[in-house]
Design an enzyme around this catalytic site. Structure first.
Site, PDB file in Angstrom:
ATOM      1  CG  ASP A  68       9.287  -0.651   5.399  1.00 49.36           C
ATOM      2  OD1 ASP A  68       8.209  -0.693   4.792  1.00 49.36           O
ATOM      3  OD2 ASP A  68       9.731  -1.617   6.065  1.00 49.36           O
ATOM      4  CD  GLU A 117     -11.883  -2.098  13.189  1.00 48.76           C
ATOM      5  OE1 GLU A 117     -12.392  -2.972  12.456  1.00 48.76           O
ATOM      6  OE2 GLU A 117     -10.907  -1.414  12.856  1.00 48.76           O
ATOM      7  CB  ILE A 124      -0.965  -0.024   1.214  1.00 56.54           C
ATOM      8  CG1 ILE A 124      -1.974  -1.163   1.034  1.00 56.54           C
ATOM      9  CG2 ILE A 124      -1.685   1.310   1.364  1.00 56.54           C
ATOM     10  CD1 ILE A 124      -2.866  -1.432   2.221  1.00 56.54           C
ATOM     11  CG  HIS A 155     -11.462  -2.055   9.036  1.00 54.99           C
ATOM     12  ND1 HIS A 155     -10.901  -2.797  10.020  1.00 54.99           N
ATOM     13  CD2 HIS A 155     -10.665  -2.248   7.941  1.00 54.99           C
ATOM     14  CE1 HIS A 155      -9.819  -3.409   9.570  1.00 54.99           C
ATOM     15  NE2 HIS A 155      -9.656  -3.087   8.313  1.00 54.99           N
ATOM     16  CB  ILE A 156     -14.885   1.376   4.335  1.00 53.31           C
ATOM     17  CG1 ILE A 156     -14.646   2.833   4.734  1.00 53.31           C
ATOM     18  CG2 ILE A 156     -16.159   0.815   4.958  1.00 53.31           C
ATOM     19  CD1 ILE A 156     -15.531   3.819   4.038  1.00 53.31           C
TER      20      ILE A 156
HETATM   21  N1  LIG Z   1      -8.110  -0.246   6.109  1.00 52.58           N
HETATM   22  C1  LIG Z   1      -8.297  -1.342   5.415  1.00 52.58           C
HETATM   23  O1  LIG Z   1      -9.412  -1.689   5.043  1.00 52.58           O
HETATM   24  C2  LIG Z   1      -7.100  -2.162   5.018  1.00 52.58           C
HETATM   25  C3  LIG Z   1      -7.132  -2.902   3.825  1.00 52.58           C
HETATM   26  C4  LIG Z   1      -5.991  -3.611   3.447  1.00 52.58           C
HETATM   27  C5  LIG Z   1      -4.862  -3.599   4.270  1.00 52.58           C
HETATM   28  N2  LIG Z   1      -4.888  -2.910   5.449  1.00 52.58           N
HETATM   29  C6  LIG Z   1      -3.714  -2.881   6.326  1.00 52.58           C
HETATM   30  O2  LIG Z   1      -2.738  -2.021   5.757  1.00 52.58           O
HETATM   31  C7  LIG Z   1      -1.448  -2.393   6.247  1.00 52.58           C
HETATM   32  C8  LIG Z   1      -0.447  -2.403   5.112  1.00 52.58           C
HETATM   33  O3  LIG Z   1      -0.803  -3.383   4.150  1.00 52.58           O
HETATM   34  P1  LIG Z   1       0.227  -3.823   3.026  1.00 52.58           P
HETATM   35  O4  LIG Z   1      -0.464  -4.798   2.145  1.00 52.58           O
HETATM   36  O5  LIG Z   1       0.866  -2.629   2.422  1.00 52.58           O
HETATM   37  O6  LIG Z   1       1.297  -4.597   3.937  1.00 52.58           O
HETATM   38  P2  LIG Z   1       2.783  -4.976   3.564  1.00 52.58           P
HETATM   39  O7  LIG Z   1       3.115  -6.135   4.423  1.00 52.58           O
HETATM   40  O8  LIG Z   1       2.964  -5.067   2.099  1.00 52.58           O
HETATM   41  O9  LIG Z   1       3.628  -3.693   4.063  1.00 52.58           O
HETATM   42  C9  LIG Z   1       3.841  -3.373   5.393  1.00 52.58           C
HETATM   43  C10 LIG Z   1       5.169  -2.653   5.484  1.00 52.58           C
HETATM   44  O10 LIG Z   1       5.299  -2.104   6.793  1.00 52.58           O
HETATM   45  C11 LIG Z   1       6.658  -2.282   7.208  1.00 52.58           C
HETATM   46  N3  LIG Z   1       6.680  -2.172   8.663  1.00 52.58           N
HETATM   47  C12 LIG Z   1       6.190  -3.034   9.573  1.00 52.58           C
HETATM   48  N4  LIG Z   1       6.315  -2.538  10.816  1.00 52.58           N
HETATM   49  C13 LIG Z   1       6.885  -1.321  10.670  1.00 52.58           C
HETATM   50  C14 LIG Z   1       7.245  -0.300  11.589  1.00 52.58           C
HETATM   51  N5  LIG Z   1       7.020  -0.435  12.901  1.00 52.58           N
HETATM   52  N6  LIG Z   1       7.814   0.819  11.099  1.00 52.58           N
HETATM   53  C15 LIG Z   1       8.040   0.966   9.762  1.00 52.58           C
HETATM   54  N7  LIG Z   1       7.719   0.048   8.855  1.00 52.58           N
HETATM   55  C16 LIG Z   1       7.133  -1.077   9.304  1.00 52.58           C
HETATM   56  C17 LIG Z   1       7.032  -3.631   6.645  1.00 52.58           C
HETATM   57  O11 LIG Z   1       8.441  -3.795   6.570  1.00 52.58           O
HETATM   58  C18 LIG Z   1       6.355  -3.578   5.276  1.00 52.58           C
HETATM   59  O12 LIG Z   1       7.215  -3.014   4.288  1.00 52.58           O
HETATM   60  C19 LIG Z   1      -1.614  -3.742   6.932  1.00 52.58           C
HETATM   61  O13 LIG Z   1      -1.640  -3.546   8.331  1.00 52.58           O
HETATM   62  C20 LIG Z   1      -2.989  -4.207   6.466  1.00 52.58           C
HETATM   63  O14 LIG Z   1      -3.624  -5.035   7.402  1.00 52.58           O
HETATM   64  C21 LIG Z   1      -5.976  -2.181   5.820  1.00 52.58           C
END
Ligand SMILES: NC(=O)c1ccc[n+]([C@@H]2O[C@H](COP(=O)([O-])OP(=O)(O)OC[C@H]3O[C@@H](n4cnc5c(N)ncnc54)[C@H](O)[C@@H]3O)[C@@H](O)[C@H]2O)c1
Length: 399
Positions: free
Chosen positions: A170, A258, A151, A281-282
């Site tokens: 990161d 939630e 993301i 959470h959308i």
């Molecule tokens: N709001 C929503 O509806 C929704 C939808 C999809 C995903 N998400 C959430 O979004 C987040 C990101 O998703 P993604 O697919 O990009 O995940 P991802 O695993 O591809 O990326 C996460 C990144 O965060 C880094 N990271 C972890 N802990 C860290 C910290 N303390 N400081 C700095 N960097 C850190 C990791 O190294 C990784 O590069 C996840 O928590 C996921 O659950 C939310």
């Protein structure tokens, strides 16, 4: 092939299974344990979303089950280890909704920078507050992305297209896209940017990782977004920083607690605050994402069933499956020494010529695909099934 889909999975998934001659039953609602055992009897593939639990008891009652598709991101609702032990592969859709999250984050960054929710509320209350004070363009502003994964990177590219300057932090070494600048510490990022947006993953160590100490380092007037996980942010600390005016806005999509279902009551210390956008959470919830999840997970289940491909399975070794025209034997076993030799011993004894073979292991499970030209006799398959560490043997007709 019999397929059961529950929790109203997108029709594209149904069409994808029907296109290969599968018999599909699709149910709108979630099922409890007993209902699932009853409805899924004899089923080869099971598709669920987040509200149907697949426990070890369910797995034990469904000996024909080959694979489970979680038509969502999370897989906590499945006893993944038990599925592995029983030779049931699990797939999910980790990337299908990243674009939806990115678009919501961008919309919120623009909305907060222009204080749109306040202007909108004023208009609905009959107040014509035409003024430029405190309203800004995002162009030229600095965006700080914390967590540069699926993301974070996509947001980086689109934000640069809007003219924002992107900085990121990161914990892993990530390749910067475009002109984005990696920073060595979170602290150095927080003190420089106009907007901080969290996109970290849900690992345990991230519990409460963003609290008053981190908010204190943010620039006065900065904006804050969290669309990652609720438990990473101290909500009370955020409220205090908003009340004091240190932060000028926040957009929060995920919360430490939630409500379980649609229509349930929601309570948060952030309610009723100006320039604070709260969403249920959308981030990943769009019709496009749902459609893509349907297509993606159905494709993984089909490839696994028809070709033995375990690509992106969350509990099986990932094996690339080469092109092959004739027969493929799939052998799933407990990961102990000597199983490959035992498989090949059976094949040699029965004079089966091997065209190609690959082994992968993951935790307690081993996965071998063996491509052969002639169809194996029943004795061969039975002898493989009788090997002491065999969990499951499948014969696939390719081409
Ligand atoms: N709001 C929503 O509806 C929704 C939808 C999809 C995903 N998400 C959430 O979004 C987040 C990101 O998703 P993604 O697919 O990009 O995940 P991802 O695993 O591809 O990326 C996460 C990144 O965060 C880094 N990271 C972890 N802990 C860290 C910290 N303390 N400081 C700095 N960097 C850190 C990791 O190294 C990784 O590069 C996840 O928590 C996921 O659950 C939310």
């Amino acid at each position: 092939m019999r397929v059961l889909l529950v929790e109203n999975i997108h029709p594209d998934a149904v069409a994808s299974f029907e296109a290969v001659g599968a018999e599909v039953v699709s149910i709108e609602r979630a099922l409890d344990e007993d209902e699932l055992i009853e409805q899924a009897a004899g089923v080869h593939l099971l598709g669920i979303r987040s509200k149907t639990n697949v426990t070890d008891r369910v797995l034990a009652e469904l000996p024909d089950l080959l694979a489970i598709g979680a038509f969502c991101i999370g897989t906590n609702q499945i006893d993944v280890a038990a599925a592995q032990g029983r030779g049931v592969a699990v797939f999910n859709a980790p990337f299908s909704n990243t674009r939806s999250v990115v678009e919501l984050a961008l919309a919120e960054i623009i909305a907060m920078t222009r204080r749109l929710t306040e202007k909108d509320r004023g208009m609905h209350a009959g107040v014509w507050d035409k003024s430029a004070t405190g309203l800004h363009e995002v162009r030229g502003r600095k965006l700080g992305i914390v967590g540069y994964g699926n993301i974070g990177t996509q947001l980086s590219v689109l934000a640069e297209n809007l003219g924002m300057e992107v900085l990121f932090f990161d914990t892993a070494d990530r390749l910067p896209l475009g002109n984005a600048k990696p920073l060595p510490t979170l602290e150095s990022l927080l003190s420089q940017v106009d907007v901080v947006t969290l996109h970290v993953d849900g690992r345990k160590g991230n519990q409460d990782f963003f609290g008053d100490e981190q908010f204190a380092l943010m620039k006065p007037g900065a904006l804050f977004l969290n669309l990652s996980r609720g438990f990473v942010v101290d909500q009370e600390a955020l409220r205090r920083r908003l009340e004091s005016g240190h932060l000028s806005g926040a957009a929060i999509d995920v919360f430490p607690e939630e409500p379980k279902g649609r229509g349930d009551t929601f309570v948060s210390p952030l309610q009723g605050m100006p320039n604070v956008i709260l969403t249920p959470h959308i981030g990943g919830s769009t019709e496009e994402a749902q459609q893509d999840i349907g297509r993606f997970v159905a494709g993984k289940l089909r490839d696994y069933t028809l070709h033995g491909s375990t690509s992106l399975s969350i509990n099986f070794p990932q094996l690339a499956t080469p092109e092959h025209e004739a027969t493929r034997l799939v052998h799933i076993h407990r990961n102990t020494p000597g199983v490959l030799a035992a498989i090949n011993g059976v094949l040699a004894e029965e004079k089966v010529n091997i065209d190609g073979q690959a082994l992968g292991t993951r935790g307690d499970v081993g996965y071998v695909i063996t491509d052969i030209t002639a169809r194996p006799t029943e004795q061969v398959v039975e002898a493989l099934k009788r090997l002491p560490d065999t969990i499951r043997v499948r014969e696939l007709k390719l081409g």
